[in-house]
Write an enzyme that holds these catalytic residues in place. Structure first.
Site, mmCIF file in Angstrom:
data_model
loop_
_atom_site.group_PDB
_atom_site.id
_atom_site.type_symbol
_atom_site.label_atom_id
_atom_site.label_comp_id
_atom_site.label_asym_id
_atom_site.label_seq_id
_atom_site.Cartn_x
_atom_site.Cartn_y
_atom_site.Cartn_z
ATOM 1 C CE LYS A 11 29.935 -27.006 -6.853
ATOM 2 N NZ LYS A 11 30.448 -26.518 -8.128
ATOM 3 C CD GLN B 131 29.415 -31.361 -8.638
ATOM 4 O OE1 GLN B 131 28.237 -31.401 -9.029
ATOM 5 N NE2 GLN B 131 30.227 -30.357 -8.953
ATOM 6 C CB CYS C 60 38.924 -28.020 -10.053
ATOM 7 S SG CYS C 60 38.709 -26.281 -10.375
ATOM 8 C CG HIS D 201 36.926 -29.837 -7.022
ATOM 9 N ND1 HIS D 201 37.476 -28.741 -6.409
ATOM 10 C CD2 HIS D 201 36.226 -29.363 -8.083
ATOM 11 C CE1 HIS D 201 37.124 -27.652 -7.071
ATOM 12 N NE2 HIS D 201 36.360 -28.000 -8.093
ATOM 13 C CG ASP E 158 33.928 -32.463 -2.055
ATOM 14 O OD1 ASP E 158 32.806 -31.917 -2.150
ATOM 15 O OD2 ASP E 158 34.888 -32.152 -2.782
HETATM 16 N N1 7TS Z 1 34.261 -30.446 -4.568
HETATM 17 C C1 7TS Z 1 33.664 -30.849 -5.694
HETATM 18 C C2 7TS Z 1 33.445 -32.309 -5.934
HETATM 19 C C3 7TS Z 1 33.252 -29.897 -6.628
HETATM 20 O O1 7TS Z 1 32.658 -30.300 -7.747
HETATM 21 C C4 7TS Z 1 33.467 -28.523 -6.373
HETATM 22 C C5 7TS Z 1 33.115 -27.461 -7.370
HETATM 23 C C6 7TS Z 1 34.065 -28.163 -5.158
HETATM 24 C C7 7TS Z 1 34.464 -29.150 -4.288
HETATM 25 C C8 7TS Z 1 34.274 -26.743 -4.776
HETATM 26 O O2 7TS Z 1 33.057 -26.126 -4.522
HETATM 27 P P1 7TS Z 1 32.987 -24.542 -4.232
HETATM 28 O O3 7TS Z 1 31.532 -24.249 -4.206
HETATM 29 O O4 7TS Z 1 33.658 -24.333 -2.913
HETATM 30 O O5 7TS Z 1 33.718 -23.888 -5.361
HETATM 31 N N2 7TS Z 1 33.084 -27.919 -8.685
HETATM 32 C C9 7TS Z 1 33.012 -27.182 -9.802
HETATM 33 C C10 7TS Z 1 32.931 -27.764 -11.060
HETATM 34 O O6 7TS Z 1 32.902 -28.974 -11.263
HETATM 35 N N3 7TS Z 1 32.864 -26.802 -12.000
HETATM 36 O O7 7TS Z 1 32.913 -25.612 -11.376
HETATM 37 C C11 7TS Z 1 33.011 -25.838 -10.015
#
Ligand code: 7TS
Length: 406
Positions: A226, A203, A364, A122, A200
């Protein structure tokens, strides 16, 4: 054993229509819905305990501090960290990775060093390392993926893990492919070579049992939203020995032990990395989300989500012209697909008319999309409140859309 059909009742936002159709929420990889227990924890804090933490000696401030530090201990247990001090509260995965990229790199990377990433990251686990590389003179290197099946090509690992590699950052679960990476195996390999690992966990945190000591990572980044928790809160797990020698990345109140006009000294972790008034209420509600998920059982959640995703993968595979991404088996809760003749945004817009919430676009993952020769995919992602009937609704909706466009 949870009665999965009752779980839905715990999530107030699911009980609504979109137009005339009941909501089928399949955008959980972007953010999950919140159970009543999490909403109640927020409500309780603001109604009864609201005060700033770590500074007041009055009753409310002491209650707020106990609840905030209690949440840290709860999150530490959720991840099986060795101590609460190894958990730093952040805004989420993105901020956690930026913290490591801004702090750890300043004392550990030199020109010529290499940061190893993978092709399925991501942007949040790519751009912070690009910035750190520019600043330190390090370079980036990538573990390739195997194509549409979307696994890491581990046959390349020995070639890539040269002595210049100082840090290996990779996603536990891909947000586009649904691949579950062998995190423990990757961390063990890195550890034998003295390479620091960043996982990371955006997910995986809400979907798999996560045990940072069994994984053997040095850092683990995650987001509360999440896993049924609030937005604006998440965390970074870091091994104590590493956190102790990392400089602060933001300065301000709460993170210092002594301040003079020209110089200051820092508190140890976690305070060193939490400058300013923290996100108290959301941290406490994140603790409630941990309780909620452990109440369902995280092994059971993993099995439930995997079954739905594999069912969706199998049922969608019969749609004419569909290109399905990611592994058919052993996947997480995400299913991505593309049609050469229909744009993902059109599918998402039409599905919304049936009450089905999907996500379309590059998720992303722009470099990954380019590698796969795609501009985007449509993504369905499942969670504890979804069921097989909703997979059938998704298939029926897509069949209708295909008929309309062809
Ligand atoms: N890493 C992964 C694998 C992700 O899926 C996401 C967010 C992030 C980092 C960033 O997370 P945040 O909470 O700091 O924004 N992924 C997604 C997505 O797949 N659709 O919307 C956000």
């Amino acid at each position: 054993m949870p009665n999965w059909s009752n779980v839905c009742a715990d999530f107030p936002a699911l009980h609504q229509n979109v137009g005339s159709k009941p909501l089928v929420y399949l955008d959980n990889a972007a953010t999950t819905q919140r159970p009543q227990a999490v909403i109640d924890a927020l409500d309780h804090f603001y109604r009864h305990d609201n005060a700033n933490v770590h500074r007041g000696l009055h009753a409310l401030s002491m209650r707020a501090t106990d609840a905030y530090e209690g949440a840290r201990a709860r999150v530490a247990r959720f991840l099986n960290a060795a101590a609460p001090e190894e958990i730093i509260f952040t805004r989420g995965t993105t901020e956690s990775i930026n913290l490591v990229a801004a702090s750890w790199t300043t004392v550990n990377l030199r020109p010529g060093d290499v940061i190893l990433l993978t092709e399925m990251e991501h942007h949040s686990n790519l751009v912070p390392w690009q910035l750190a590389a520019k600043r330190t003179g390090a370079t980036l290197r990538f573990v390739p993926i195997t194509g549409d099946e979307g696994r890491l090509d581990l046959s390349q690992l020995d070639r890539l893990l040269t002595p210049e590699v100082k840090l290996f950052a990779f996603t536990h679960v891909s947000n586009t492919l649904g691949t579950i990476n062998p995190a423990a195996e990757l961390c063990a390999k890195a550890r034998t070579l003295g390479i620091v690992t960043v996982v990371d966990g955006a997910q995986s945190i809400g979907h798999l049992p996560v045990d940072v000591r069994a994984i053997g990572c040095d850092f683990f980044a995650f987001s509360g939203h999440k896993m049924g928790g609030p937005t604006g809160i998440g965390g970074l797990y870091g091994r104590r020995e590493l956190l102790d020698i990392m400089p602060p990345w933001q300065g301000g109140g709460g993170m210092i032990s002594h301040v003079d006009f020209l110089e200051s000294r820092w508190k140890p972790s976690p305070e060193r990395f939490e400058a300013g008034t923290p996100n108290i209420a959301d941290a406490i509600a994140l603790g409630a989300a941990c309780d909620y998920l452990d109440g369902l059982g995280r092994d059971r959640i993993a099995a439930h989500d995997r079954e739905l995703a594999e069912l969706a993968h199998q049922r969608l595979s019969v749609l004419p012209g569909i290109r399905l991404l990611g592994p058919a088996h052993g996947r997480s809760s995400v299913v991505s697909f593309a049609f050469t003749d229909i744009h993902a945004h059109d599918i998402v817009t039409f599905a919304d008319e049936d009450g089905v919430a999907l996500r379309g676009g590059h998720h992303c993952n722009q470099p990954l999309m380019r590698k796969l020769g795609l501009t985007g995919t449509t993504r369905a992602s499942f969670y504890v409140y979804n069921n097989a009937g909703e997979v059938e609704t998704l298939v029926a909706t897509l069949q209708k859309i295909l008929k309309f466009f062809r």
